[in-house]
Design an enzyme around this catalytic site. Sequence first.
Site, PDB file in Angstrom:
ATOM      1  N   HIS A 122       0.761  -1.208   0.116  1.00  0.00           N
ATOM      2  CA  HIS A 122      -0.010   0.002  -0.013  1.00  0.00           C
ATOM      3  C   HIS A 122       0.787   1.064  -0.108  1.00  0.00           C
ATOM      4  CE1 HIS A 122       0.520  -0.171   4.449  1.00  0.00           C
ATOM      5  NE2 HIS A 122       0.477   1.265   4.182  1.00  0.00           N
ATOM      6  N   ASP A 152       0.028  -7.518   1.198  1.00  0.00           N
ATOM      7  CA  ASP A 152       0.507  -6.035   1.408  1.00  0.00           C
ATOM      8  C   ASP A 152       2.046  -6.209   1.539  1.00  0.00           C
ATOM      9  OD1 ASP A 152       0.256  -3.626   1.621  1.00  0.00           O
ATOM     10  OD2 ASP A 152      -0.022  -3.422   3.901  1.00  0.00           O
ATOM     11  N   SER A 228       4.886   2.573   8.071  1.00  0.00           N
ATOM     12  CA  SER A 228       4.497   1.262   7.238  1.00  0.00           C
ATOM     13  C   SER A 228       5.786   0.915   6.483  1.00  0.00           C
ATOM     14  CB  SER A 228       3.513   1.702   6.242  1.00  0.00           C
ATOM     15  OG  SER A 228       2.230   1.849   6.920  1.00  0.00           O
ATOM     16  N   ILE A 285     -11.694 -25.359  -0.915  1.00  0.00           N
ATOM     17  CA  ILE A 285     -12.507 -25.591   0.225  1.00  0.00           C
ATOM     18  C   ILE A 285     -13.163 -24.334   0.923  1.00  0.00           C
ATOM     19  CG2 ILE A 285     -11.602 -27.709   0.943  1.00  0.00           C
ATOM     20  CD1 ILE A 285     -10.205 -26.317   3.270  1.00  0.00           C
ATOM     21  N   MET A 286     -14.260 -24.413   1.507  1.00  0.00           N
ATOM     22  CA  MET A 286     -14.673 -23.270   2.327  1.00  0.00           C
ATOM     23  C   MET A 286     -14.726 -23.759   3.931  1.00  0.00           C
ATOM     24  SD  MET A 286     -18.028 -21.983   0.055  1.00  0.00           S
ATOM     25  CE  MET A 286     -17.737 -21.844  -1.826  1.00  0.00           C
TER      26      MET A 286
END
Length: 486
Positions: A122, A152, A228, A285-286
């Site tokens: 970011h 990220d 960051s 898969i879930m």
Amino acid sequence: MKKITKATIIASSLLIASASLASNHQSTNHKKTENGRTPLTKTIKTIEAAVVNLAVSGELPPLPPEYSRPGMPSPHTPPDQDPRSNNPRPIIPGQTLPPEFKSLGSGVIIDAKKGYIITNAHVVRNAKTITVTLNTGRRLRARKVGADRLSDVAVLQVQSPYLKQVELADSDKINVGEQVYAIGNPYGLGHTLTSGVISALHRSEIALPGKQYEDFIQTDAAINPGNSGGALVDNQGKLVGINTAIIGPNRANVGIGFAIPSNMIKSIANQLIEYGTVRRGFFGIMMQSMTPELSDEFKIPGITGALVTDVIPNSPAANSGIKTKDVILGLDGKTVDNASDVHNMIGLKRPGTSVHLKVARPGNGVIDIKAKLMNREGFQRKSNTPPMIQGVQFVDFEEIIPGIGYLKGVQVIGLDDNSQAWFSGIRQGDVILTVDGRKVTNIKNFQKLFSTLNNDHVLLKVQRGLGRIYIVMTQPTEMEDNQAKT
């Protein structure tokens, strides 16, 4: 003559003990070196040479289509903020926003010879120019090697003979309570050191915008805007993580900061350097995290892990024999505590990788299952389901709801968080009412509307709770397929 009491003796003993501990602490941790510095300050000085300040500038893309109409918020950014910028700013209706932006951040050199620097994705989002400033004040122009928005993590590269690198720690071996130090560029002040401890490990489900792989180190070392991409190091001067987020009012530090662990950074960075993107294996898969109530219901009390709620047909999971209600206890020899563990472990493996799972199956005890991960793009080509809605389960929906009235459409009852639908903002429980203004009557009609699309995006009207929102879905790009999750 002062009377000596028992309390006085106890207090004196405590003072003597405290003085003794302080003396021992000073002799072990603050012993002077030849040049008058302590070992710790010497280590920090070495690490500071590997931490760089970043100045980023670029041009913002056009606002998403949903911002062109009132009442159509972006699924990832509060509706009153500009989602294009690294430093979101309020949007005022009718206001013309300048296309340029500037922002600050930090980075860490991990390979001095080749000039590789890691930072947060970011920080360099939409960057046109990236300027790296070493702690000596020397300025360098950097190129972006690659960025992975889902974790990220980004990799930059510079050319200079004056670089120093940091050694990466094994983040699987760190513990809560260990001393750590954050080094970065808060508010553009320049190199700043703060200290604290590791407050917690494996933090997830923090719901950072656009980030889908969360396995954070939590620390109370002060982290502020500009930190960051900066370093979080241990007492040996090894990098345990890069600082990426904070929780606090008005972006201020309140002692709750998060860092991406070094092992995840290493895996992602290696792929970005090799391919320019991240190639993630697909399992199919879930799942949800096991709870005490669910373990009691399935008659396997006290068990933790990832409960399989659905298996995608013809996927590696289905071909390996995984079934719904299976509980994944371990993956490649590592213990699984929750669904996020499986999600992150799979997300760091490449297509073609074989995985070994330890699974508890109600009524069958613990079994071993082996599977080979696929490339999601290759799997999608074999599927007849339109790419935009792959990985989503629907049921027909027709009800009269008090305060809302008659509703007819399709309801999302299961959602793979690897899917394009999830990334666009669709969530479980949503009822999709229209597709590009055309009413949805049932699942068959809904799938037909998607299969006949000629555009690379579609506007959905969705009933969510007691309100209605619009969501723009786009076709998954090749990069998004490569970056797909679990």
